[in-house]
Design an enzyme around this catalytic site. Structure first.
Site, PDB file in Angstrom:
ATOM      1  CG  ASP A 112      -5.368 -32.898 -21.052  1.00 37.73           C
ATOM      2  OD1 ASP A 112      -6.465 -32.649 -20.492  1.00 37.73           O
ATOM      3  OD2 ASP A 112      -4.954 -34.050 -21.250  1.00 37.73           O
TER       4      ASP A 112
ATOM      5  CB  CYS B 154      -9.395 -31.009 -16.745  1.00 42.96           C
ATOM      6  SG  CYS B 154     -10.130 -29.437 -17.253  1.00 42.96           S
TER       7      CYS B 154
ATOM      8  CG  HIS C 113      -8.052 -27.243 -14.275  1.00 39.97           C
ATOM      9  ND1 HIS C 113      -7.630 -28.153 -15.211  1.00 39.97           N
ATOM     10  CD2 HIS C 113      -7.771 -27.777 -13.054  1.00 39.97           C
ATOM     11  CE1 HIS C 113      -7.079 -29.194 -14.589  1.00 39.97           C
ATOM     12  NE2 HIS C 113      -7.163 -28.981 -13.287  1.00 39.97           N
TER      13      HIS C 113
END
EC number: 3.4.19.12
Length: 303
Positions: A93, A96, A296
């Site tokens: 989101d 991370c 990510h």
């Protein structure tokens, strides 16, 4: 009658053409920004299906994710499995990195119960508080975030009425009211460090954006949901005095044809780390390891 039917057919054709033209106009008005916003909305909806912090999984679950994907990634996961046993996923989101760091650090303190590390981090947190004050931040804008982080830190220290288990730490990390506040603590700490050492960070920021240091902190560091890169990691590591290893899983191949997995260790500039030799001749290995896949971060657990 034939002429009437022909007229009706022409009218219907004109109506269809008009509708198609209207749809084309609507699509033309649907700009790139609108498409991007729709894409972000879909991604956000998918991200919400994943908890802020997941359960610990064997590294083989990562290989299963790429079964029908890139052969290079599968080979790299094999290499990773020689050193790492497990992964803990975090929600994608935009928070991370901070969420992964939050859990990995608190879990480390819970396992080690290292009082020296606890005293050291608390002293550094106080220095971060003073940094924000000296930069002109009103205390009410950040104090609640600092207080909640220190509360979580005290809870992972065993032997008191407020002590919690690992399962309880996982549940707290999934509680948005707690998790987001701790993320904001780290964001303020990171922003304060970047502003305090603006001359050092400015060239790196200019390499990413045309924004000034202040603009970068306001737009890319302090707001929730903004992704992190090497500037954020360096600043947080330096501010708290915590070394961080980032392992990179991507499709890049090596020049010699062999498969290897690159990593980068972010060593803090301070020399007050436990076991660190004076003068910075030798830095300790990071006790926090994060796995980076483009866009990510997750947590990795060494064997």
């Amino acid at each position: 009658m034939q002429n009437l039917k022909a007229h009706d057919g022409d009218a219907e054709t004109e109506k269809v053409s008009s509708t198609q033209a209207s749809e084309i106009d609507d699509w033309a008005n649907f700009k790139d920004d609108d498409i991007m916003q729709q894409q972000f909305a879909i991604q956000a909806e998918e991200a919400e299906k994943i908890p802020f912090v997941g359960d610990k999984e064997p590294l083989s679950s990562l290989a299963n994710e790429y079964k029908s994907g890139s052969s290079i990634l599968l080979e790299k996961i094999k290499v990773l499995s020689e050193q790492y046993a497990a992964i803990r996923r975090t929600r994608g989101d935009g928070n991370c990195f901070f969420r992964s760091f939050m859990f990995a650090y608190l879990e480390h303190v819970m396992e080690s119960q290292d009082q020296g590390e606890i005293d050291r981090i608390k002293a550094n947190v106080e220095q971060c508080r003073m940094t924000l004050r000296n930069l002109g931040y009103a205390e009410f804008t950040f104090e609640d975030f600092f207080a909640l982080f220190l509360e979580q830190l005290d809870c992972v220290i065993q032997g008191s009425e407020t002590s919690i288990s690992l399962d309880e730490l996982v549940q707290r990390s999934r509680d948005q009211s707690i998790s987001d506040y701790v993320v904001m603590f780290f964001r303020f700490v990171t922003s304060g460090e970047i502003r305090k050492r603006s001359e050092f960070f400015e060239p790196f920021i200019l390499g990413l954006t045309s924004a000034s240091v202040e603009q970068f902190c306001k737009s890319a560091v302090e707001p929730m949901g903004e992704e992190s890169d090497h500037v954020h990691i360096t600043a947080l590591s330096d501010a708290l005095g915590v070394p961080i290893r980032v392992v990179y899983l991507d499709r890049s191949s090596c020049d010699n044809g062999s498969v290897s997995v690159n990593h980068h260790d972010f060593h803090p500039v301070s020399n007050d780390l436990p076991s660190a030799k004076k003068g910075g001749a030798e830095a300790i290995d990071p006790f926090i390891t994060l796995l980076y896949r483009p866009g990510h971060y997750d947590i990795l657990y060494p064997k």
